[in-house]
Motif scaffolding. Structure first.
Motif, PDB file in Angstrom:
ATOM      1  N   SER A   1       0.806  -1.218   0.000  1.00 50.89           N
ATOM      2  CA  SER A   1       0.000   0.000   0.000  1.00 50.89           C
ATOM      3  C   SER A   1       0.841   1.271   0.000  1.00 50.89           C
ATOM      4  N   TRP A   2       2.106   1.182   0.366  1.00 49.83           N
ATOM      5  CA  TRP A   2       2.988   2.337   0.361  1.00 49.83           C
ATOM      6  C   TRP A   2       4.431   1.895   0.153  1.00 49.83           C
ATOM      7  N   LEU A   3       5.255   2.876  -0.206  1.00 53.81           N
ATOM      8  CA  LEU A   3       6.689   2.669  -0.396  1.00 53.81           C
ATOM      9  C   LEU A   3       7.402   3.898   0.139  1.00 53.81           C
ATOM     10  N   LEU A   4       8.548   3.688   0.769  1.00 55.69           N
ATOM     11  CA  LEU A   4       9.409   4.771   1.232  1.00 55.69           C
ATOM     12  C   LEU A   4      10.806   4.502   0.705  1.00 55.69           C
ATOM     13  N   CYS A   5      11.403   5.511   0.084  1.00 54.10           N
ATOM     14  CA  CYS A   5      12.712   5.359  -0.554  1.00 54.10           C
ATOM     15  C   CYS A   5      13.643   6.461  -0.070  1.00 54.10           C
ATOM     16  N   GLU A   6      14.912   6.118   0.101  1.00 51.97           N
ATOM     17  CA  GLU A   6      15.952   7.133   0.237  1.00 51.97           C
ATOM     18  C   GLU A   6      16.921   6.908  -0.912  1.00 51.97           C
ATOM     19  N   ASN A   7      17.113   7.938  -1.734  1.00 50.34           N
ATOM     20  CA  ASN A   7      17.995   7.771  -2.887  1.00 50.34           C
ATOM     21  C   ASN A   7      19.369   8.391  -2.637  1.00 50.34           C
ATOM     22  N   HIS A   8      20.246   8.297  -3.629  1.00 44.68           N
ATOM     23  CA  HIS A   8      21.618   8.769  -3.470  1.00 44.68           C
ATOM     24  C   HIS A   8      21.739  10.290  -3.518  1.00 44.68           C
ATOM     25  N   HIS A   9      20.636  10.980  -3.698  1.00 47.13           N
ATOM     26  CA  HIS A   9      20.612  12.444  -3.642  1.00 47.13           C
ATOM     27  C   HIS A   9      20.121  12.925  -2.278  1.00 47.13           C
ATOM     28  N   ASN A  10      20.063  12.020  -1.310  1.00 45.66           N
ATOM     29  CA  ASN A  10      19.557  12.332   0.028  1.00 45.66           C
ATOM     30  C   ASN A  10      18.120  12.844  -0.043  1.00 45.66           C
ATOM     31  N   THR A  11      17.350  12.238  -0.899  1.00 44.50           N
ATOM     32  CA  THR A  11      15.940  12.579  -1.013  1.00 44.50           C
ATOM     33  C   THR A  11      15.130  11.415  -0.486  1.00 44.50           C
ATOM     34  N   LEU A  12      14.225  11.738   0.400  1.00 46.05           N
ATOM     35  CA  LEU A  12      13.298  10.757   0.943  1.00 46.05           C
ATOM     36  C   LEU A  12      12.020  10.876   0.124  1.00 46.05           C
ATOM     37  N   ILE A  13      11.547   9.766  -0.418  1.00 44.60           N
ATOM     38  CA  ILE A  13      10.380   9.776  -1.290  1.00 44.60           C
ATOM     39  C   ILE A  13       9.345   8.807  -0.743  1.00 44.60           C
ATOM     40  N   GLY A  14       8.128   9.310  -0.583  1.00 47.78           N
ATOM     41  CA  GLY A  14       7.019   8.476  -0.158  1.00 47.78           C
ATOM     42  C   GLY A  14       6.034   8.315  -1.300  1.00 47.78           C
ATOM     43  N   VAL A  15       5.558   7.089  -1.505  1.00 50.27           N
ATOM     44  CA  VAL A  15       4.566   6.791  -2.525  1.00 50.27           C
ATOM     45  C   VAL A  15       3.436   6.032  -1.837  1.00 50.27           C
ATOM     46  N   GLY A  16       2.210   6.319  -2.246  1.00 50.27           N
ATOM     47  CA  GLY A  16       1.040   5.720  -1.590  1.00 50.27           C
ATOM     48  C   GLY A  16       0.513   6.685  -0.546  1.00 50.27           C
ATOM     49  N   PRO A  17      -0.790   6.796  -0.397  1.00 49.57           N
ATOM     50  CA  PRO A  17      -1.395   7.817   0.470  1.00 49.57           C
ATOM     51  C   PRO A  17      -0.815   7.889   1.880  1.00 49.57           C
ATOM     52  N   THR A  18      -0.628   6.766   2.532  1.00 51.97           N
ATOM     53  CA  THR A  18      -0.113   6.773   3.903  1.00 51.97           C
ATOM     54  C   THR A  18       1.267   7.408   3.965  1.00 51.97           C
ATOM     55  N   MET A  19       2.161   6.970   3.085  1.00 51.98           N
ATOM     56  CA  MET A  19       3.527   7.468   3.156  1.00 51.98           C
ATOM     57  C   MET A  19       3.639   8.879   2.592  1.00 51.98           C
ATOM     58  N   VAL A  20       2.815   9.236   1.638  1.00 47.32           N
ATOM     59  CA  VAL A  20       2.819  10.611   1.124  1.00 47.32           C
ATOM     60  C   VAL A  20       2.507  11.575   2.265  1.00 47.32           C
ATOM     61  N   SER A  21       1.489  11.281   3.052  1.00 47.56           N
ATOM     62  CA  SER A  21       1.142  12.194   4.144  1.00 47.56           C
ATOM     63  C   SER A  21       2.222  12.213   5.222  1.00 47.56           C
ATOM     64  N   ARG A  22       2.854  11.094   5.494  1.00 47.77           N
ATOM     65  CA  ARG A  22       3.918  11.070   6.506  1.00 47.77           C
ATOM     66  C   ARG A  22       5.146  11.850   6.051  1.00 47.77           C
ATOM     67  N   VAL A  23       5.528  11.709   4.789  1.00 49.55           N
ATOM     68  CA  VAL A  23       6.690  12.441   4.285  1.00 49.55           C
ATOM     69  C   VAL A  23       6.382  13.936   4.230  1.00 49.55           C
ATOM     70  N   ARG A  24       5.176  14.296   3.818  1.00 46.02           N
ATOM     71  CA  ARG A  24       4.798  15.721   3.799  1.00 46.02           C
ATOM     72  C   ARG A  24       4.856  16.315   5.195  1.00 46.02           C
ATOM     73  N   ALA A  25       4.343  15.604   6.187  1.00 46.32           N
ATOM     74  CA  ALA A  25       4.377  16.093   7.567  1.00 46.32           C
ATOM     75  C   ALA A  25       5.818  16.228   8.052  1.00 46.32           C
ATOM     76  N   PHE A  26       6.650  15.266   7.733  1.00 42.89           N
ATOM     77  CA  PHE A  26       8.067  15.302   8.107  1.00 42.89           C
ATOM     78  C   PHE A  26       8.742  16.516   7.480  1.00 42.89           C
ATOM     79  N   GLU A  27       8.517  16.734   6.185  1.00 42.48           N
ATOM     80  CA  GLU A  27       9.160  17.849   5.479  1.00 42.48           C
ATOM     81  C   GLU A  27       8.643  19.184   5.995  1.00 42.48           C
ATOM     82  N   SER A  28       7.369  19.271   6.277  1.00 42.67           N
ATOM     83  CA  SER A  28       6.802  20.501   6.816  1.00 42.67           C
ATOM     84  C   SER A  28       7.432  20.836   8.171  1.00 42.67           C
ATOM     85  N   ALA A  29       7.532  19.853   9.057  1.00 42.63           N
ATOM     86  CA  ALA A  29       8.152  20.063  10.365  1.00 42.63           C
ATOM     87  C   ALA A  29       9.625  20.433  10.216  1.00 42.63           C
TER      88      ALA A  29
END
Length: 164
Positions: A129-157
């Motif tokens: 239902s979701w995926l979380l990735c950290e790539n070699h550009h130090n970018t954290l990427i969330g895919v899927g509704p649950t992880m999209v909202s968690r990554v957005r909240a993390f980035e906002s904070a």
């Protein structure tokens, strides 16, 4: 890569039931489901580098100044949650595709990541239902509704803390 991970797991005393490679009989099904669910590559993605370049659907990104402290993954996924852990084969030892797939608890994965560095990895919900990735550009990427909202909240904070 698989051997390195196995060595680190042994050295850390992490039990196989906490994190282990998926069985060969499961590997293709699990990886293909991940690729078909989250990428535009589909099963062809087995031979792609940088799966994050082909993510499909809604995504959220957090651009980090340095690699993520693995302990912070526990803000996104519960310590005891069992997930798929997908790593690239940076050593080129894999005969079929560019990815290793493991199954285990987030806590064990964070312990492992404390010892390894500079490679891309993906955490995927067992129900895909979701995926979380950290790539070699130090970018954290969330895919899927649950992880999209968690990554957005993390980035906002994170942005609020930078402005404070």
């Amino acid at each position: 890569m698989r051997d390195e991970i196995s060595e680190v797991l042994r050295a850390l005393g992490i039990a196989p039931e906490a994190l282990a490679p998926v069985r060969l009989t499961q590997y293709e099904r699990v990886l293909n489901t991940i690729l078909n669910t989250f990428t535009t590559y589909g099963s062809r993605g087995r031979d792609q580098f940088w799966l994050w370049e082909g993510f499909k659907g809604e995504q959220a990104h957090a651009m980090l100044p340095e690699p993520l402290d693995p302990a912070l993954l526990l803000q996104f996924v519960a310590p005891d949650e069992r997930v798929w852990f997908v790593t690239e084969d940076w050593g080129g030892t894999k005969r079929d595709g560019h990815y290793w797939v493991f199954e285990g608890q987030t806590r064990a994965i964070t312990q492992l990541l404390q010892e390894l560095f500079a490679f891309e990895y993906y955490l995927v919900a067992k129900d895909f239902s979701w995926l979380l990735c950290e790539n070699h550009h130090n970018t954290l990427i969330g895919v899927g509704p649950t992880m999209v909202s968690r990554v957005r909240a993390f980035e906002s904070a994170r942005q609020q803390n930078l402005q404070a």
